[in-house]
Design a protein around this motif. Structure first.
Motif, mmCIF file in Angstrom:
data_model
loop_
_atom_site.group_PDB
_atom_site.id
_atom_site.type_symbol
_atom_site.label_atom_id
_atom_site.label_comp_id
_atom_site.label_asym_id
_atom_site.label_seq_id
_atom_site.Cartn_x
_atom_site.Cartn_y
_atom_site.Cartn_z
ATOM 1 N N GLY A 133 0.782 -1.230 0.000
ATOM 2 C CA GLY A 133 0.000 0.000 0.000
ATOM 3 C C GLY A 133 0.818 1.286 0.000
ATOM 4 N N MET A 134 2.053 1.213 -0.453
ATOM 5 C CA MET A 134 2.885 2.424 -0.480
ATOM 6 C C MET A 134 3.090 2.882 -1.919
ATOM 7 S SD MET A 134 5.837 1.901 2.362
ATOM 8 C CE MET A 134 6.188 3.649 2.369
ATOM 9 N N LYS A 135 3.139 4.201 -2.109
ATOM 10 C CA LYS A 135 3.395 4.745 -3.446
ATOM 11 C C LYS A 135 4.888 4.845 -3.731
ATOM 12 C CE LYS A 135 -0.947 7.141 -3.698
ATOM 13 N NZ LYS A 135 -1.667 8.373 -3.827
ATOM 14 N N ASP A 136 5.701 4.999 -2.690
ATOM 15 C CA ASP A 136 7.149 5.075 -2.846
ATOM 16 C C ASP A 136 7.682 3.654 -3.059
ATOM 17 O OD1 ASP A 136 9.905 5.287 -2.593
ATOM 18 O OD2 ASP A 136 9.834 6.570 -0.820
ATOM 19 N N ARG A 137 7.979 3.314 -4.319
ATOM 20 C CA ARG A 137 8.381 1.956 -4.690
ATOM 21 C C ARG A 137 9.647 1.495 -3.971
ATOM 22 N NH1 ARG A 137 10.694 1.917 -9.526
ATOM 23 N NH2 ARG A 137 12.304 0.437 -9.105
ATOM 24 N N GLU A 138 10.633 2.375 -3.870
ATOM 25 C CA GLU A 138 11.890 1.995 -3.222
ATOM 26 C C GLU A 138 11.686 1.730 -1.730
ATOM 27 O OE1 GLU A 138 14.954 4.814 -4.107
ATOM 28 O OE2 GLU A 138 14.990 4.277 -6.225
ATOM 29 N N ARG A 139 10.893 2.567 -1.078
ATOM 30 C CA ARG A 139 10.613 2.359 0.343
ATOM 31 C C ARG A 139 9.827 1.069 0.544
ATOM 32 N NH1 ARG A 139 11.806 1.806 5.112
ATOM 33 N NH2 ARG A 139 10.408 2.538 6.721
ATOM 34 N N ALA A 140 8.883 0.804 -0.349
ATOM 35 C CA ALA A 140 8.106 -0.436 -0.275
ATOM 36 C C ALA A 140 9.020 -1.649 -0.428
ATOM 37 C CB ALA A 140 7.023 -0.450 -1.343
ATOM 38 N N GLU A 141 10.009 -1.559 -1.318
ATOM 39 C CA GLU A 141 10.953 -2.669 -1.503
ATOM 40 C C GLU A 141 11.805 -2.870 -0.250
ATOM 41 O OE1 GLU A 141 14.501 -4.117 -4.492
ATOM 42 O OE2 GLU A 141 13.027 -2.698 -5.252
ATOM 43 N N ASP A 142 12.206 -1.772 0.388
ATOM 44 C CA ASP A 142 12.965 -1.872 1.646
ATOM 45 C C ASP A 142 12.147 -2.582 2.718
ATOM 46 O OD1 ASP A 142 15.045 -0.464 0.480
ATOM 47 O OD2 ASP A 142 14.552 1.440 1.472
ATOM 48 N N ILE A 143 10.882 -2.207 2.831
ATOM 49 C CA ILE A 143 10.007 -2.808 3.838
ATOM 50 C C ILE A 143 9.793 -4.288 3.537
ATOM 51 C CG2 ILE A 143 7.644 -2.813 4.748
ATOM 52 C CD1 ILE A 143 7.732 0.286 4.405
ATOM 53 N N THR A 144 9.588 -4.619 2.265
ATOM 54 C CA THR A 144 9.404 -6.007 1.856
ATOM 55 C C THR A 144 10.632 -6.834 2.211
ATOM 56 O OG1 THR A 144 7.925 -5.344 0.070
ATOM 57 C CG2 THR A 144 8.938 -7.509 -0.114
ATOM 58 N N PHE A 145 11.813 -6.270 2.011
ATOM 59 C CA PHE A 145 13.058 -6.953 2.369
ATOM 60 C C PHE A 145 13.099 -7.228 3.871
ATOM 61 C CE2 PHE A 145 17.448 -7.111 3.740
ATOM 62 C CZ PHE A 145 18.055 -7.921 2.805
ATOM 63 N N GLN A 146 12.767 -6.210 4.678
ATOM 64 C CA GLN A 146 12.779 -6.359 6.133
ATOM 65 C C GLN A 146 11.761 -7.405 6.603
ATOM 66 O OE1 GLN A 146 15.034 -5.038 8.124
ATOM 67 N NE2 GLN A 146 15.957 -3.971 6.415
ATOM 68 N N ILE A 147 10.609 -7.437 5.958
ATOM 69 C CA ILE A 147 9.593 -8.433 6.296
ATOM 70 C C ILE A 147 10.138 -9.838 6.058
ATOM 71 C CG2 ILE A 147 7.359 -9.408 5.563
ATOM 72 C CD1 ILE A 147 6.467 -6.458 5.066
#
Length: 189
Positions: A133-147
Motif C-alpha cells: 500500500g505504499m506509493k514510494d516503490r523503493e521504500r516499499a521494496e525496503d520494507i518487503t526486504f525487512q519483512i
C-alpha cells in the motif's frame, strides 16, 4: 605446505597433552568447546514466560482464514517472541545469508546452538512484488526486504527451539491479553 600442516598438528598435539582445549574449525560454524555458564532450562522457561506476560499481544499474531471446512484460526509467535526466546535460550547465534533473484529475495537463516553443537538451516523466499500500500516503490521494496528477513529469522528460531518452550510463551502471552480484556470489560475490548 606439508611442513606447515605437520607443524600445526604437532603444536595441536602438545596443547592437548598439556590439558588445554583445542578447537579446529573446517566449516563456517564454530561451536563451544567448554561452556562457562551452562544453560539452565528452568531459568530459560521463567525468563521466557516473564517476557511473554509483559509483552502480551506483541508476542503473537492471530487471524481467521476461510477454508473448505469452514473458518480456521491461524496463530503463532511473532518475531519479537522468537528473538526473546533465542536471547533467553542463550549461547546461540542466527546468521543470515541473502540471495536475490529478479523477483524474490532468498533468505537462508541458520540457528546455531553453540552449547550443544546443534544447527538448523531454513530457507525463506520473499516475493519482491508484495503490495503493502505504499506509493514510494523503493521504500516499499525496503520494507518487503525487512519483512522477509524477519520471517526467515523467526522461522528458523521457532523450528530450532523446543516446542514446549514456545507453547509456554504463547500461552503466557495469551493469558496477559485475556486478563486485560476481563479488566476492561468485553464491550470496551
Amino acid at each position: 605446505m606439508k611442513e606447515a600442516l605437520a607443524t600445526v598438528e604437532t603444536a595441536g598435539e602438545s596443547i592437548i597433552r598439556s590439558g588445554q582445549a583445542l578447537q579446529r574449525t573446517q566449516t563456517q560454524f564454530t561451536t563451544a568447546v567448554a561452556i562457562q555458564k551452562p544453560r539452565d532450562r528452568r531459568k530459560v522457561i521463567a525468563a521466557c514466560e516473564e517476557e511473554a506476560a509483559i509483552a502480551g499481544d506483541e508476542f503473537f499474531y492471530a487471524w481467521t482464514v476461510k477454508g473448505k471446512d469452514g473458518n480456521k484460526l491461524v496463530e503463532g509467535l511473532s518475531i519479537q517472541a522468537a528473538l526473546a526466546a533465542a536471547r533467553n535460550w542463550g549461547n546461540c547465534a542466527i546468521p543470515l545469508d541473502v540471495n536475490e533473484t529478479e523477483d524474490a529475495y532468498i533468505f537462508t537463516a541458520t540457528f546455531l546452538d553453540m552449547e550443544t553443537g546443534f544447527n538448523l538451516q531454513r530457507t525463506f523466499r520473499q516475493r519482491k512484488t508484495v503490495n503493502i500500500g505504499m506509493k514510494d516503490r523503493e521504500r516499499a521494496e525496503d520494507i518487503t526486504f525487512q519483512i522477509g528477513q524477519s520471517k526467515a529469522i523467526r522461522n528458523v528460531i521457532l523450528n530450532a527451539l523446543p516446542s514446549w518452550l514456545l507453547s509456554k510463551m504463547l500461552a503466557k502471552s495469551k493469558e496477559d491479553i485475556v486478563a486485560k480484556i476481563v479488566k476492561m470489560g468485553l464491550d470496551v475490548a
